[in-house]
Motif scaffolding. Structure first.
Motif, PDB file in Angstrom:
ATOM      1  N   SER A  20       0.847  -1.184   0.000  1.00 24.69           N
ATOM      2  CA  SER A  20       0.000   0.000   0.000  1.00 24.69           C
ATOM      3  C   SER A  20       0.886   1.238   0.000  1.00 24.69           C
ATOM      4  CB  SER A  20      -0.954   0.011   1.197  1.00 24.69           C
ATOM      5  OG  SER A  20      -0.238   0.036   2.397  1.00 24.69           O
ATOM      6  N   LEU A  21       0.542   2.168  -0.873  1.00 23.83           N
ATOM      7  CA  LEU A  21       1.272   3.423  -0.989  1.00 23.83           C
ATOM      8  C   LEU A  21       0.286   4.574  -0.897  1.00 23.83           C
ATOM      9  CD1 LEU A  21       3.603   2.806  -4.062  1.00 23.83           C
ATOM     10  CD2 LEU A  21       4.340   3.185  -1.729  1.00 23.83           C
ATOM     11  N   LYS A  22       0.621   5.570  -0.114  1.00 27.00           N
ATOM     12  CA  LYS A  22      -0.151   6.806  -0.085  1.00 27.00           C
ATOM     13  C   LYS A  22       0.802   7.912  -0.492  1.00 27.00           C
ATOM     14  CE  LYS A  22      -3.054   9.893   2.425  1.00 27.00           C
ATOM     15  NZ  LYS A  22      -3.866  10.173   3.572  1.00 27.00           N
ATOM     16  N   VAL A  23       0.418   8.643  -1.517  1.00 29.31           N
ATOM     17  CA  VAL A  23       1.268   9.680  -2.079  1.00 29.31           C
ATOM     18  C   VAL A  23       0.685  11.041  -1.728  1.00 29.31           C
ATOM     19  CG1 VAL A  23       2.299  10.536  -4.201  1.00 29.31           C
ATOM     20  CG2 VAL A  23       1.753   8.109  -4.003  1.00 29.31           C
ATOM     21  N   SER A  24       1.543  11.950  -1.286  1.00 34.84           N
ATOM     22  CA  SER A  24       1.066  13.302  -0.990  1.00 34.84           C
ATOM     23  C   SER A  24       2.040  14.336  -1.538  1.00 34.84           C
ATOM     24  CB  SER A  24       0.868  13.501   0.509  1.00 34.84           C
ATOM     25  OG  SER A  24       2.060  13.287   1.204  1.00 34.84           O
ATOM     26  N   GLY A  25       1.474  15.451  -1.978  1.00 35.34           N
ATOM     27  CA  GLY A  25       2.283  16.555  -2.485  1.00 35.34           C
ATOM     28  C   GLY A  25       2.937  16.235  -3.811  1.00 35.34           C
ATOM     29  N   LYS A  26       4.057  16.908  -4.040  1.00 38.78           N
ATOM     30  CA  LYS A  26       4.834  16.725  -5.267  1.00 38.78           C
ATOM     31  C   LYS A  26       6.016  15.829  -4.945  1.00 38.78           C
ATOM     32  CE  LYS A  26       6.798  19.310  -9.077  1.00 38.78           C
ATOM     33  NZ  LYS A  26       7.003  20.658  -9.632  1.00 38.78           N
ATOM     34  N   LEU A  27       6.085  14.664  -5.588  1.00 35.65           N
ATOM     35  CA  LEU A  27       7.140  13.687  -5.298  1.00 35.65           C
ATOM     36  C   LEU A  27       8.501  14.175  -5.781  1.00 35.65           C
ATOM     37  CD1 LEU A  27       5.345  10.346  -6.141  1.00 35.65           C
ATOM     38  CD2 LEU A  27       5.744  11.372  -3.905  1.00 35.65           C
ATOM     39  N   THR A  28       9.515  13.853  -4.985  1.00 36.54           N
ATOM     40  CA  THR A  28      10.884  14.261  -5.290  1.00 36.54           C
ATOM     41  C   THR A  28      11.786  13.039  -5.446  1.00 36.54           C
ATOM     42  OG1 THR A  28      11.607  14.312  -2.981  1.00 36.54           O
ATOM     43  CG2 THR A  28      10.557  16.331  -3.843  1.00 36.54           C
ATOM     44  N   HIS A  29      12.955  13.276  -5.967  1.00 36.40           N
ATOM     45  CA  HIS A  29      13.974  12.227  -6.077  1.00 36.40           C
ATOM     46  C   HIS A  29      14.299  11.661  -4.692  1.00 36.40           C
ATOM     47  CE1 HIS A  29      17.601  10.130  -7.250  1.00 36.40           C
ATOM     48  NE2 HIS A  29      18.311  10.865  -6.433  1.00 36.40           N
ATOM     49  N   GLU A  30      14.356  12.522  -3.695  1.00 40.07           N
ATOM     50  CA  GLU A  30      14.670  12.083  -2.338  1.00 40.07           C
ATOM     51  C   GLU A  30      13.604  11.128  -1.798  1.00 40.07           C
ATOM     52  OE1 GLU A  30      14.843  15.364  -3.339  1.00 40.07           O
ATOM     53  OE2 GLU A  30      17.025  15.411  -3.416  1.00 40.07           O
ATOM     54  N   ASP A  31      12.343  11.341  -2.170  1.00 37.50           N
ATOM     55  CA  ASP A  31      11.281  10.425  -1.760  1.00 37.50           C
ATOM     56  C   ASP A  31      11.562   9.015  -2.285  1.00 37.50           C
ATOM     57  OD1 ASP A  31       9.851  12.516  -0.522  1.00 37.50           O
ATOM     58  OD2 ASP A  31       8.734  12.953  -2.363  1.00 37.50           O
ATOM     59  N   TYR A  32      11.976   8.922  -3.538  1.00 36.47           N
ATOM     60  CA  TYR A  32      12.267   7.612  -4.128  1.00 36.47           C
ATOM     61  C   TYR A  32      13.538   7.011  -3.560  1.00 36.47           C
ATOM     62  CZ  TYR A  32       8.376   7.780  -7.262  1.00 36.47           C
ATOM     63  OH  TYR A  32       7.106   7.797  -7.754  1.00 36.47           O
ATOM     64  N   GLN A  33      14.489   7.847  -3.139  1.00 34.39           N
ATOM     65  CA  GLN A  33      15.698   7.339  -2.503  1.00 34.39           C
ATOM     66  C   GLN A  33      15.351   6.597  -1.214  1.00 34.39           C
ATOM     67  OE1 GLN A  33      17.634   7.678  -5.234  1.00 34.39           O
ATOM     68  NE2 GLN A  33      19.312   8.045  -3.850  1.00 34.39           N
ATOM     69  N   LYS A  34      14.275   6.976  -0.560  1.00 32.60           N
ATOM     70  CA  LYS A  34      13.840   6.326   0.684  1.00 32.60           C
ATOM     71  C   LYS A  34      13.017   5.071   0.418  1.00 32.60           C
ATOM     72  CE  LYS A  34      15.461   9.550   3.393  1.00 32.60           C
ATOM     73  NZ  LYS A  34      16.671   9.346   4.119  1.00 32.60           N
ATOM     74  N   ILE A  35      12.121   5.122  -0.569  1.00 27.31           N
ATOM     75  CA  ILE A  35      11.191   4.010  -0.767  1.00 27.31           C
ATOM     76  C   ILE A  35      11.815   2.846  -1.544  1.00 27.31           C
ATOM     77  CG2 ILE A  35      10.091   4.758  -2.919  1.00 27.31           C
ATOM     78  CD1 ILE A  35       7.451   3.841  -1.507  1.00 27.31           C
ATOM     79  N   THR A  36      12.704   3.122  -2.464  1.00 30.47           N
ATOM     80  CA  THR A  36      13.272   2.065  -3.301  1.00 30.47           C
ATOM     81  C   THR A  36      13.968   0.981  -2.482  1.00 30.47           C
ATOM     82  OG1 THR A  36      13.430   3.560  -5.185  1.00 30.47           O
ATOM     83  CG2 THR A  36      14.817   1.592  -5.239  1.00 30.47           C
ATOM     84  N   PRO A  37      14.829   1.316  -1.517  1.00 32.06           N
ATOM     85  CA  PRO A  37      15.464   0.250  -0.724  1.00 32.06           C
ATOM     86  C   PRO A  37      14.458  -0.567   0.086  1.00 32.06           C
ATOM     87  CG  PRO A  37      16.645   2.318  -0.431  1.00 32.06           C
ATOM     88  CD  PRO A  37      15.393   2.631  -1.190  1.00 32.06           C
ATOM     89  N   LEU A  38      13.378   0.060   0.551  1.00 30.32           N
ATOM     90  CA  LEU A  38      12.355  -0.680   1.301  1.00 30.32           C
ATOM     91  C   LEU A  38      11.726  -1.767   0.435  1.00 30.32           C
ATOM     92  CD1 LEU A  38      10.531   2.247   3.145  1.00 30.32           C
ATOM     93  CD2 LEU A  38      12.081   0.571   4.146  1.00 30.32           C
ATOM     94  N   LEU A  39      11.348  -1.405  -0.775  1.00 27.52           N
ATOM     95  CA  LEU A  39      10.739  -2.376  -1.679  1.00 27.52           C
ATOM     96  C   LEU A  39      11.758  -3.430  -2.112  1.00 27.52           C
ATOM     97  CD1 LEU A  39       8.188  -3.239  -3.136  1.00 27.52           C
ATOM     98  CD2 LEU A  39       8.811  -1.703  -5.006  1.00 27.52           C
TER      99      LEU A  39
END
Length: 127
Positions: A20-39
């Motif tokens: 499950s993903l909840k997205v808010s605001g305007k996504l940034t590169h830093e947001d993906y830097q955090k989520i990619t290792p989790l997945l």
């Protein structure tokens, strides 16, 4: 203060994952830097994992260009893992996300305006 980012939840049932993903605001590169290792860590070592994903984009305002590229890379890397993806949110963003996502996600993708219908669709044919 402007809020943005991704909230992620991963539940494992045998070799299947409910993401499950909840997205808010305007996504940034830093947001993906955090989520990619989790997945990546959640799927590491599994042979042919199957993901069903519930993506809530009701608070999405868009992506930075580099974040859009990060989204493409993440989807391409785990292309075969996604069995079914339900996108819930504003019809305009859901249509865009669904069209773009279908280019690099092997499984089914549908958009919904009702979260309950999205969850019902995700649970169909799950054993």
């Amino acid at each position: 203060m402007k809020r943005h980012g991704l909230q992620i939840g991963i539940e494992r049932i045998d070799n299947d994952f409910f993401l499950s993903l909840k997205v808010s605001g305007k996504l940034t590169h830093e947001d993906y830097q955090k989520i990619t290792p989790l997945l990546d860590n959640a799927l590491e070592g599994l042979e042919d994992p199957e993901l069903v994903a519930y993506v809530d984009i009701r608070e999405l305002e868009g992506w930075e260009l580099r974040a859009a590229w990060d989204d493409f890379i993440l989807g391409a890397k785990h292309r075969k893992a996604f069995k079914r993806v339900a996108i819930v949110g504003d019809q305009r963003w859901a249509d865009v996300a669904g069209k773009v996502g279908s280019w690099f996600i092997a499984g089914e993708m549908e958009d919904f305006d009702d979260p309950a219908k999205a969850l019902a669709w995700l649970s169909q044919d799950r054993d």
